[in-house]
Scaffold this motif. Structure first.
Motif, PDB file in Angstrom:
ATOM      1  N   ASN A   3       0.813  -1.212  -0.106  1.00 47.83           N
ATOM      2  CA  ASN A   3      -0.141  -0.281   0.125  1.00 47.83           C
ATOM      3  C   ASN A   3       0.988   1.089  -0.035  1.00 47.83           C
ATOM      4  OD1 ASN A   3      -2.396  -1.379  -0.133  1.00 47.83           O
ATOM      5  ND2 ASN A   3      -2.541  -1.275   2.089  1.00 47.83           N
ATOM      6  N   GLU A   4       1.966   1.217   0.821  1.00 42.52           N
ATOM      7  CA  GLU A   4       2.988   2.499   0.855  1.00 42.52           C
ATOM      8  C   GLU A   4       3.607   2.513  -0.464  1.00 42.52           C
ATOM      9  OE1 GLU A   4       6.789   3.876   3.404  1.00 42.52           O
ATOM     10  OE2 GLU A   4       5.953   1.867   3.873  1.00 42.52           O
ATOM     11  N   LEU A   5       3.818   1.531  -1.107  1.00 37.15           N
ATOM     12  CA  LEU A   5       4.563   1.751  -2.498  1.00 37.15           C
ATOM     13  C   LEU A   5       3.372   2.207  -3.561  1.00 37.15           C
ATOM     14  CD1 LEU A   5       6.772   1.065  -4.559  1.00 37.15           C
ATOM     15  CD2 LEU A   5       5.736  -0.999  -4.997  1.00 37.15           C
ATOM     16  N   GLN A   6       2.153   1.988  -3.388  1.00 39.01           N
ATOM     17  CA  GLN A   6       1.074   2.518  -4.334  1.00 39.01           C
ATOM     18  C   GLN A   6       0.893   4.045  -3.796  1.00 39.01           C
ATOM     19  OE1 GLN A   6      -2.789   0.619  -3.551  1.00 39.01           O
ATOM     20  NE2 GLN A   6      -3.719   2.329  -4.627  1.00 39.01           N
ATOM     21  N   SER A   7       1.023   4.519  -2.545  1.00 35.91           N
ATOM     22  CA  SER A   7       0.805   5.938  -2.418  1.00 35.91           C
ATOM     23  C   SER A   7       2.032   6.729  -2.946  1.00 35.91           C
ATOM     24  CB  SER A   7       0.550   6.129  -1.059  1.00 35.91           C
ATOM     25  OG  SER A   7       1.713   5.756  -0.285  1.00 35.91           O
ATOM     26  N   VAL A   8       3.505   6.085  -2.827  1.00 35.38           N
ATOM     27  CA  VAL A   8       4.491   6.643  -3.375  1.00 35.38           C
ATOM     28  C   VAL A   8       4.512   7.078  -4.701  1.00 35.38           C
ATOM     29  CG1 VAL A   8       6.819   6.356  -3.766  1.00 35.38           C
ATOM     30  CG2 VAL A   8       6.226   5.905  -1.545  1.00 35.38           C
ATOM     31  N   LEU A   9       3.931   5.949  -5.424  1.00 37.60           N
ATOM     32  CA  LEU A   9       3.784   5.797  -7.017  1.00 37.60           C
ATOM     33  C   LEU A   9       2.831   7.024  -7.324  1.00 37.60           C
ATOM     34  CD1 LEU A   9       3.673   2.194  -8.074  1.00 37.60           C
ATOM     35  CD2 LEU A   9       5.310   4.261  -8.887  1.00 37.60           C
ATOM     36  N   ASN A  57      13.927   7.317  -4.744  1.00 37.98           N
ATOM     37  CA  ASN A  57      14.695   6.657  -3.763  1.00 37.98           C
ATOM     38  C   ASN A  57      14.092   6.014  -2.892  1.00 37.98           C
ATOM     39  OD1 ASN A  57      16.725   7.776  -5.126  1.00 37.98           O
ATOM     40  ND2 ASN A  57      17.241   9.540  -3.551  1.00 37.98           N
ATOM     41  N   LYS A  58      13.012   6.647  -2.461  1.00 32.74           N
ATOM     42  CA  LYS A  58      11.858   5.701  -1.686  1.00 32.74           C
ATOM     43  C   LYS A  58      11.477   4.541  -2.116  1.00 32.74           C
ATOM     44  CE  LYS A  58       8.710   7.100   1.825  1.00 32.74           C
ATOM     45  NZ  LYS A  58       7.593   8.206   2.191  1.00 32.74           N
ATOM     46  N   ARG A  59      11.023   4.716  -3.532  1.00 34.64           N
ATOM     47  CA  ARG A  59      10.158   3.727  -4.202  1.00 34.64           C
ATOM     48  C   ARG A  59      11.231   2.560  -4.330  1.00 34.64           C
ATOM     49  NH1 ARG A  59       9.829   1.896  -9.397  1.00 34.64           N
ATOM     50  NH2 ARG A  59      11.349   3.277  -9.994  1.00 34.64           N
ATOM     51  N   VAL A  60      12.189   2.809  -4.889  1.00 31.00           N
ATOM     52  CA  VAL A  60      13.529   1.862  -5.284  1.00 31.00           C
ATOM     53  C   VAL A  60      13.610   0.806  -3.735  1.00 31.00           C
ATOM     54  CG1 VAL A  60      15.836   1.404  -5.732  1.00 31.00           C
ATOM     55  CG2 VAL A  60      14.462   2.973  -7.004  1.00 31.00           C
ATOM     56  N   ALA A  61      13.879   1.847  -2.580  1.00 29.23           N
ATOM     57  CA  ALA A  61      13.955   1.094  -1.459  1.00 29.23           C
ATOM     58  C   ALA A  61      12.880  -0.052  -0.996  1.00 29.23           C
ATOM     59  CB  ALA A  61      14.235   1.988  -0.216  1.00 29.23           C
ATOM     60  N   LEU A  62      11.679   0.588  -1.418  1.00 30.10           N
ATOM     61  CA  LEU A  62      10.688  -0.220  -0.836  1.00 30.10           C
ATOM     62  C   LEU A  62      10.407  -1.529  -1.803  1.00 30.10           C
ATOM     63  CD1 LEU A  62       7.625   2.170  -0.471  1.00 30.10           C
ATOM     64  CD2 LEU A  62       8.344   0.472   1.206  1.00 30.10           C
ATOM     65  N   CYS A  63      10.702  -1.418  -3.075  1.00 30.85           N
ATOM     66  CA  CYS A  63      10.955  -2.375  -4.060  1.00 30.85           C
ATOM     67  C   CYS A  63      11.841  -3.438  -3.616  1.00 30.85           C
ATOM     68  CB  CYS A  63      11.172  -1.965  -5.484  1.00 30.85           C
ATOM     69  SG  CYS A  63       9.675  -1.001  -6.193  1.00 30.85           S
ATOM     70  N   ARG A  64      12.847  -2.874  -3.267  1.00 27.77           N
ATOM     71  CA  ARG A  64      14.145  -3.954  -2.976  1.00 27.77           C
ATOM     72  C   ARG A  64      13.549  -4.784  -1.565  1.00 27.77           C
ATOM     73  NH1 ARG A  64      18.957   0.352  -3.797  1.00 27.77           N
ATOM     74  NH2 ARG A  64      19.000   0.016  -6.195  1.00 27.77           N
ATOM     75  N   LYS A  65      12.833  -4.266  -0.706  1.00 26.26           N
ATOM     76  CA  LYS A  65      12.611  -4.681   0.437  1.00 26.26           C
ATOM     77  C   LYS A  65      11.598  -5.811   0.087  1.00 26.26           C
ATOM     78  CE  LYS A  65      12.968  -1.441   4.247  1.00 26.26           C
ATOM     79  NZ  LYS A  65      12.390  -0.434   5.002  1.00 26.26           N
ATOM     80  N   LEU A  66      10.430  -5.188  -0.859  1.00 29.32           N
ATOM     81  CA  LEU A  66       9.453  -6.014  -0.987  1.00 29.32           C
ATOM     82  C   LEU A  66       9.957  -7.655  -1.936  1.00 29.32           C
ATOM     83  CD1 LEU A  66       6.748  -3.456  -2.228  1.00 29.32           C
ATOM     84  CD2 LEU A  66       6.339  -5.183  -0.288  1.00 29.32           C
ATOM     85  N   ILE A  67      10.755  -7.553  -2.756  1.00 36.75           N
ATOM     86  CA  ILE A  67      11.104  -8.471  -3.519  1.00 36.75           C
ATOM     87  C   ILE A  67      12.660  -9.077  -2.673  1.00 36.75           C
ATOM     88  CG2 ILE A  67       9.541  -8.037  -5.297  1.00 36.75           C
ATOM     89  CD1 ILE A  67      12.271  -7.407  -6.975  1.00 36.75           C
ATOM     90  N   GLN A  68      13.307  -8.697  -1.934  1.00 36.72           N
ATOM     91  CA  GLN A  68      14.464  -9.135  -1.326  1.00 36.72           C
ATOM     92  C   GLN A  68      15.436  -9.279  -2.424  1.00 36.72           C
ATOM     93  OE1 GLN A  68      14.731  -9.762   2.113  1.00 36.72           O
ATOM     94  NE2 GLN A  68      12.937  -8.500   2.067  1.00 36.72           N
TER      95      GLN A  68
END
Lengths: 155, 569
Positions: A3-9, A57-68
């Motif tokens: 959901n956080e990724l969605q709001s960042v986008l 930057n926030k989006r990239v960090a979130l993505c990395r966390k989400l798919i490890q």
């Protein structure tokens, strides 16, 4: 986290829209030779650019966390990892984002062309106009008075 | 927005920006062009696109390139310029007149007249000396020549004015042609909302040049052409012109006329008016005053001279003035005598001597004025047309040129003098000068041939110089301006009037110059190109555009990265 990724986008899309809008104002400032307005817009766009970069930057960090996973994770790749209920939303957001980015880039490129060409004119005119006396003007366009120093070579 | 729409906006923007720069360049290039008006690009919002999502802006486009110009100031400039031109011309001619008078100087009339009277005074002390007589003759000749030269120069000045008028007429015709040609070009270029700025500037400059030469009315027509009229005649009407030409008046001077109908041009101001005013009013005034002075000297010296005795008697004498009608009274203008008005009731005496100097006869000739008064024929009859009739040993006749001749028989000579009537001065018998004005004054022929004929004596006695004294004293006599001024006073007042005239024209010229400078400055404030301002703008643009170019480059790179990170399928 999804959901956080969605709001960042969504926030990123909003900022890109703003950037797109200001490109129209930038074009007008160039045409009207309104250097004050032009600099205001550039400053505003620069701030927007910073905000976009932070969100990115926030989006990239979130993505990395989400798919490890390290390295560049494209949004198109991320969709496959999203929960099924959210995939459609991410596809829509990704499509909207890519379309907006492409539009902005197209406009930025024509604007770069316009600015480069106009700059060429300005520089040509300045060189004709100042006729080798460019040093007599400072970067604000004000005339600089000679201090009258005399330099001499000594043994 | 489609890619084409974006490109179209960009192209419009580019065109507008380019045009804006070109106008700046044009302004700079013409910063020193007389009459050039600063130009500016006026932009408007271009027509919006109607899209399914609503109205969408399409940027700005050039509305027109406008001249920054205040028409009212142009009109004021033209109005004042014509007066400047007028006073410039008058001042120019008066300056030349002042130079011709050459006062104070040894060669000026003031000094020459003074020397002339002084030589009479010298002669009165030693009337029998040849040197005194020769000195007087020489000085009189110098004075007469000075009058002649001054007169000729002043007349020539009037002919110089004619040359100036001719050249101004040519200039006016040429300017009219150019204005008509610009009318044609402006009408051609100004279709729709277009404005031919540079052509209008050129036309305004020509109208200003025309206003230096002549006053006119101008009115812009709906088609952009300008109508120029002078005294109701259209000098320029659209692309047509009315040609100005000239004819000669009775005096042989040029009169500006319209070529089509030979009607005189109505001229109220401008250089042409100034030259005409100088030629027809100012210069003739001074010619007339100098003529008056010369006439007073001729008639007064002659009147006194004809009373006196020379050292030698005449064997023959021819009048200095011709008579057109010998049957008319010599006191009447109908006689054709120049100085008919000096004749009064009175008489003169003719003394006949033999070769040894013994007086044979003395006869008085009475002169009567008014209707039925003495005519030339009466004088001829009194003296007699042969040596036996009338006064013995003398004969008189009027020759084919209208001059009265008196001749003594061989072995005899005669004196003709003691004139109380002025008849001898009017006829020019036993007179010192001949001529009738400043242009013709000269020492009378008999005296040039023999200075012994100078009548210095009042009695005919040896050593008597009383008549010379009487003539020398004329310098202090109030002979001018209704007997209120001496010749000196009158001449001094002439110089004074000239000085005041010139000062006035100088002041008016200077006043106009100040006014015009003020108007030109106002025009320059509105329409002039400020190089510093243009340079400052250019450098500001350069700075801003460089920043924009750098920024857009960064954005472009950022977008590349973003597009890559968002990822295309």
């Amino acid at each position: 986290m999804w959901n956080e990724l969605q709001s960042v986008l969504q926030e990123e899309i909003k900022l890109h829209r703003k950037l797109k809008e200001t490109l129209g104002s930038l074009r007008e400032a160039i045409v009207l030779r309104d250097s004050v307005k032009l600099e205001e817009i550039l400053e505003f766009q620069s701030e927007l650019g910073k905000e976009i970069q932070n969100l990115e930057n926030k989006r990239v960090a979130l993505c990395r966390k989400l798919i490890q996973q390290e390295g560049v994770i494209r949004l198109s790749e991320l969709v496959e990892y999203a929960p099924k209920s959210m995939r459609k939303v991410f596809v829509r957001l990704r499509n909207e984002m890519i379309s907006l980015l492409e539009q902005i880039q197209r406009e930025v490129r024509v604007m770069r062309y316009v600015v480069r060409t106009v700059l060429g004119y300005v520089e040509e005119m300045i060189s004709i106009f100042t006729a080798g006396e460019l040093m007599a003007y400072d970067s604000t366009g004000s005339k600089v008075r000679s201090k009258g120093y005399i330099y001499s070579a000594s043994a | 927005m489609s890619g084409f729409a974006g490109l179209s906006i960009a192209m419009r923007a580019l065109r507008a920006a380019q045009m804006s720069m070109e106008v700046s360049g044009h302004n700079i290039a013409n910063a020193n062009t007389p009459g050039y008006s600063r130009q500016r690009v006026e932009l408007v919002e271009s027509l919006p696109d109607l899209t399914p999502w609503g109205v969408k802006g399409t940027g700005v486009e050039i509305s027109r390139i406008a001249r920054v110009r205040e028409e009212y100031l142009d009109l004021q400039l033209r109005n004042e310029t014509k007066l400047l031109g007028q006073w410039e011309e008058i001042e120019k001619f008066l300056s030349r007149l002042e130079l011709y008078f050459n006062e104070p100087s040894d060669e000026g009339l003031n000094n020459l007249m003074s020397e002339f009277w002084a030589r009479w005074q010298d002669l009165s002390l030693t009337p029998e000396e040849q040197t005194s007589r020769s000195n007087l003759l020489q000085q009189s000749d110098v004075l007469a020549n000075a009058f002649n030269t001054l007169y000729d120069k002043m007349q020539d000045l009037r002919y110089d004015a004619d040359e100036a008028i001719k050249s101004y007429i040519q200039e006016i015709n040429s300017l009219a042609q150019n204005i008509a040609s610009l009318n044609k070009q402006i009408r051609f270029y100004e279709v729709g909302d277009a404005v031919a700025n540079d052509l209008r500037d050129q036309r305004d400059e020509m109208l200003r040049e025309l206003s230096e030469l002549i006053d006119f009315n101008s009115e812009e027509q709906p088609d952009g052409t300008i109508l120029v009229s002078i005294g109701g005649v259209n000098l320029v009407n659209k692309v047509f012109t009315e040609e100005m030409s000239y004819r000669f008046n009775e005096e042989g001077h040029i009169v500006p006329i319209w070529k089509t109908n030979n009607a005189p041009v109505e001229i109220k101001a401008g250089k042409l008016k100034g030259v005409l005013d100088a030629r027809d009013n100012k210069i003739p005034t001074y010619i007339s005053r100098i003529n008056e002075i010369a006439r007073a000297i001729i008639s007064e010296v002659n009147k006194q001279h004809s009373k006196g005795w020379g050292l030698e008697a005449f064997s023959s004498l021819r009048s200095a003035y011709s008579i057109s009608d010998t049957g008319e009274e010599i006191s009447s203008s109908d006689s054709g005598l120049t100085f008919y008005n000096v004749v009064n009731d009175g008489d003169f005496v003719i003394t006949v001597n033999d070769d040894s100097g013994n007086t044979v006869s003395t006869d008085t000739v009475n002169i009567v004025t008014g209707a039925g008064g003495t005519t030339t024929d009466d004088i001829v009859s009194t003296i007699g047309s042969d040596f036996t009739s009338g006064i013995s040993h003398l004969r008189a006749y009027v020759d084919s040129d209208g001059y009265l001749n008196i001749e003594a028989e061989a072995g005899y000579r005669f004196f003709i003098n003691q004139d109380t009537s002025g008849a001898l001065a009017a006829l020019g018998l036993n007179t010192f000068f001949k001529g009738e004005d400043a242009g013709t004054i000269a020492v009378n022929d008999p005296i040039v041939e023999n200075v012994k004929f100078i009548a210095a004596s009042s009695s005919g006695e040896i050593g008597d110089g009383n008549n010379a004294v009487e003539i020398a004293q004329l310098k202090d006599a109030t002979l001018m301006d209704n007997e209120s001024a001496t010749i000196y006073d009158y001449y001094a007042s002439t110089l004074g009037v000239l000085g005041v005239d010139k000062k006035e024209s100088e002041n008016l010229k200077k006043g106009q110059e100040v006014l015009i400078t003020h108007i030109k400055n106002s025009i320059e404030d509105v329409s002039g190109v400020s190089l510093d301002e243009e340079a400052m703008n250019l450098l500001k643009f350069q700075h801003s555009y460089q920043a924009a170019a750098r920024f857009l480059g960064v954005i472009d790179e950022m977008l590349d990265t973003l597009i890559n990170e968002v990822g295309r399928r």
